[in-house]
Write a protein that holds these residues in place. Structure first.
Motif, PDB file in Angstrom:
ATOM      1  N   GLU A 344       0.824  -1.200   0.000  1.00 46.37           N
ATOM      2  CA  GLU A 344       0.000   0.000   0.000  1.00 46.37           C
ATOM      3  C   GLU A 344       0.863   1.257   0.000  1.00 46.37           C
ATOM      4  N   ARG A 345       1.948   1.239   0.765  1.00 46.93           N
ATOM      5  CA  ARG A 345       2.861   2.386   0.777  1.00 46.93           C
ATOM      6  C   ARG A 345       3.490   2.600  -0.596  1.00 46.93           C
ATOM      7  N   SER A 346       3.889   1.504  -1.226  1.00 42.06           N
ATOM      8  CA  SER A 346       4.496   1.612  -2.550  1.00 42.06           C
ATOM      9  C   SER A 346       3.502   2.205  -3.540  1.00 42.06           C
ATOM     10  N   ARG A 347       2.222   1.770  -3.423  1.00 41.11           N
ATOM     11  CA  ARG A 347       1.204   2.294  -4.327  1.00 41.11           C
ATOM     12  C   ARG A 347       1.014   3.785  -4.128  1.00 41.11           C
ATOM     13  N   ARG A 348       0.991   4.247  -2.863  1.00 44.00           N
ATOM     14  CA  ARG A 348       0.826   5.668  -2.591  1.00 44.00           C
ATOM     15  C   ARG A 348       1.999   6.487  -3.122  1.00 44.00           C
ATOM     16  N   ILE A 349       3.208   5.934  -2.991  1.00 46.03           N
ATOM     17  CA  ILE A 349       4.396   6.629  -3.499  1.00 46.03           C
ATOM     18  C   ILE A 349       4.324   6.769  -5.018  1.00 46.03           C
ATOM     19  N   ARG A 350       3.883   5.692  -5.690  1.00 46.54           N
ATOM     20  CA  ARG A 350       3.763   5.744  -7.158  1.00 46.54           C
ATOM     21  C   ARG A 350       2.736   6.784  -7.581  1.00 46.54           C
ATOM     22  N   GLU A 351       1.626   6.862  -6.834  1.00 45.43           N
ATOM     23  CA  GLU A 351       0.613   7.857  -7.160  1.00 45.43           C
ATOM     24  C   GLU A 351       1.148   9.275  -6.996  1.00 45.43           C
ATOM     25  N   GLN A 352       1.912   9.499  -5.937  1.00 47.90           N
ATOM     26  CA  GLN A 352       2.491  10.819  -5.712  1.00 47.90           C
ATOM     27  C   GLN A 352       3.475  11.188  -6.811  1.00 47.90           C
ATOM     28  N   GLN A 353       4.285  10.214  -7.219  1.00 47.65           N
ATOM     29  CA  GLN A 353       5.256  10.469  -8.280  1.00 47.65           C
ATOM     30  C   GLN A 353       4.561  10.776  -9.598  1.00 47.65           C
ATOM     31  N   THR A 354       3.481  10.048  -9.868  1.00 45.86           N
ATOM     32  CA  THR A 354       2.725  10.289 -11.103  1.00 45.86           C
ATOM     33  C   THR A 354       2.121  11.687 -11.118  1.00 45.86           C
ATOM     34  N   LYS A 355       1.589  12.109  -9.964  1.00 46.52           N
ATOM     35  CA  LYS A 355       1.020  13.451  -9.858  1.00 46.52           C
ATOM     36  C   LYS A 355       2.074  14.516 -10.104  1.00 46.52           C
ATOM     37  N   LYS A 356       3.261  14.317  -9.530  1.00 44.20           N
ATOM     38  CA  LYS A 356       4.337  15.292  -9.719  1.00 44.20           C
ATOM     39  C   LYS A 356       4.715  15.412 -11.194  1.00 44.20           C
ATOM     40  N   ARG A 357       4.795  14.262 -11.874  1.00 44.32           N
ATOM     41  CA  ARG A 357       5.144  14.297 -13.307  1.00 44.32           C
ATOM     42  C   ARG A 357       4.065  15.010 -14.117  1.00 44.32           C
ATOM     43  N   GLN A 358       2.803  14.766 -13.748  1.00 40.50           N
ATOM     44  CA  GLN A 358       1.703  15.411 -14.474  1.00 40.50           C
ATOM     45  C   GLN A 358       1.734  16.916 -14.275  1.00 40.50           C
ATOM     46  N   ILE A 359       2.062  17.355 -13.046  1.00 38.98           N
ATOM     47  CA  ILE A 359       2.148  18.786 -12.760  1.00 38.98           C
ATOM     48  C   ILE A 359       3.248  19.422 -13.605  1.00 38.98           C
ATOM     49  N   LYS A 360       4.390  18.744 -13.716  1.00 40.55           N
ATOM     50  CA  LYS A 360       5.499  19.283 -14.509  1.00 40.55           C
ATOM     51  C   LYS A 360       5.121  19.393 -15.969  1.00 40.55           C
ATOM     52  N   ILE A 361       4.370  18.394 -16.459  1.00 39.81           N
ATOM     53  CA  ILE A 361       3.968  18.412 -17.891  1.00 39.81           C
ATOM     54  C   ILE A 361       3.048  19.586 -18.166  1.00 39.81           C
ATOM     55  N   HIS A 362       2.090  19.835 -17.270  1.00 40.48           N
ATOM     56  CA  HIS A 362       1.136  20.929 -17.459  1.00 40.48           C
ATOM     57  C   HIS A 362       1.813  22.294 -17.395  1.00 40.48           C
ATOM     58  N   ARG A 363       2.895  22.367 -16.624  1.00 35.53           N
ATOM     59  CA  ARG A 363       3.633  23.620 -16.539  1.00 35.53           C
ATOM     60  C   ARG A 363       4.331  23.941 -17.881  1.00 35.53           C
TER      61      ARG A 363
END
Length: 363
Positions: A344-363
């Motif tokens: 579950e921790r690994s899944r949450r970390i992956r979700e956070q990393q994905t969100k960060k990448r998406q934020i960078k792309i939108h910028r």
């Protein structure tokens, strides 16, 4: 499984809360998910059938023990939730069942309209009493874990001074099985930052009460728990000192010892993967009496289905082979709980990393 009746006066706030980011819809009736506004509109429209009901919002949380996590698939939880509603008389109305994934313990929320499809009221009379009865029935039917007494209390939601009082309760409960005297208990509690002082009878040296202190708060033993009053603890130590340790050493089969050794190895690996450097600290259990070298470190604060020392004791009428098999099963269960939490921790970390990448792309 212990249902919690939650007060609510607004479908907008309630539906918005249950439809948080880390959630999954398990079931619904009469509404149009996943849009929050659409579902709120559907709930509100039905209240017009019976405007005399001041509060039409029904909201119940069904939390389960982490010990049942591997069994509670989405279909299984949905089935239990629907049966719970049926037994509670929540039928012929709009409802939404949502599972939350943001905490270690599995749980879901039921939101329903107290105005039925025919305009009749879904009664909330004696709802807390009925809730307790239904939860016990379903817990027994599905073989779920049902905590007793203070085990039911959600420690993370407590405020002072209750937070400290329950911390002292957990510490005494954990230490007591390995203490044969007041001095043993006092020493072990001191290691956890808990002070022990006694009340005396007049000007004599005869003890008649005990106080436990921590974080600037002090409680008498009986205030922490009736089982921890001075008289009951004193009786416990008197009985403990009369117990004679058996001379005979139990013998276990090579297969049983091998199964336990394998379970311990997997446990240590899961523990290291979840807690890392903290594996060098904490309370430990010695397994030398079972023919297994070394022991295991307990997760901090009873985390992930930890094993209580008193569970290691042989039960009345239990054979040596049954004893070691039960201990092996307990260790395997704790291992599974830690692996689930690690995933579950690994899944949450992956979700956070994905969100960060998406934020960078939108910028």
């Amino acid at each position: 499984m212990i249902g919690k009746i939650i007060a609510g006066s607004s479908f907008g706030a309630t539906v918005s809360y249950v439809m948080k980011e880390q959630s999954r819809i398990l079931g619904f009736e009469g509404i149009e998910p996943p849009g929050v506004q659409d579902m709120v509109r559907d709930f509100k429209d039905q209240t017009l059938l019976n405007p005399r009901i001041k509060n039409a919002v029904g909201h119940i949380s069904l939390p389960f023990s982490p010990k049942d996590a591997d069994r509670l698939t989405d279909p299984a939880m949905a089935q239990i939730a629907r049966e719970y509603m049926e037994r509670m008389g929540i039928r012929n109305t709009l409802f939404l069942i949502v599972r939350h994934m943001d905490q270690a313990h599995p749980h879901c929320h039921i939101v329903y309209n107290r105005v039925g499809n025919d305009g009749q009221t879904i009664s909330d009379k004696n709802i807390k009493i009925r809730n307790g009865k239904v939860c016990k029935e379903l817990t027994a039917k599905y073989g779920l874990y049902y905590p007793k007494g203070k085990e039911q209390v959600r420690r993370e939601r407590l405020r002072e001074p209750d937070k400290t009082k329950y911390a002292i309760y957990d510490a005494i409960r954990s230490c007591l099985p390995r203490c044969k005297s007041w001095s043993d208990l006092e020493k072990r509690l001191q290691e956890r930052g808990i002070t022990t002082t006694f009340k005396y009878c007049g000007n004599t040296d005869r003890r008649q009460g005990v106080l436990f202190g921590m974080n600037g708060y002090t409680f008498s033993g009986s205030k922490i728990d009736r089982a921890f009053s001075f008289s009951k603890l004193d009786r416990h130590f008197s009985q403990a000192q009369r117990i004679v340790t058996p001379i005979s050493q139990p013998r276990y089969s090579a297969q049983a010892v091998g199964n336990l050794s394998a379970a311990v190895s997997h446990y240590r690996s899961a523990f290291a993967g979840l807690f890392g450097s903290r594996s060098n600290s904490g309370e430990s259990l010695d397994l030398g009496g079972f023919g297994v070298a070394g022991g295991i470190i307990l997760p901090p604060g009873g985390y992930c289905g930890s094993i209580a020392p008193e569970q290691m004791q042989r039960r009345i009428g239990e054979s040596h082979e049954e004893h070691i098999a039960r201990i092996t099963a307990l260790i395997r269960q704790a291992t599974e709980a830690m692996l689930i939490e690690q995933a579950e921790r690994s899944r949450r970390i992956r979700e956070q990393q994905t969100k960060k990448r998406q934020i960078k792309i939108h910028r």
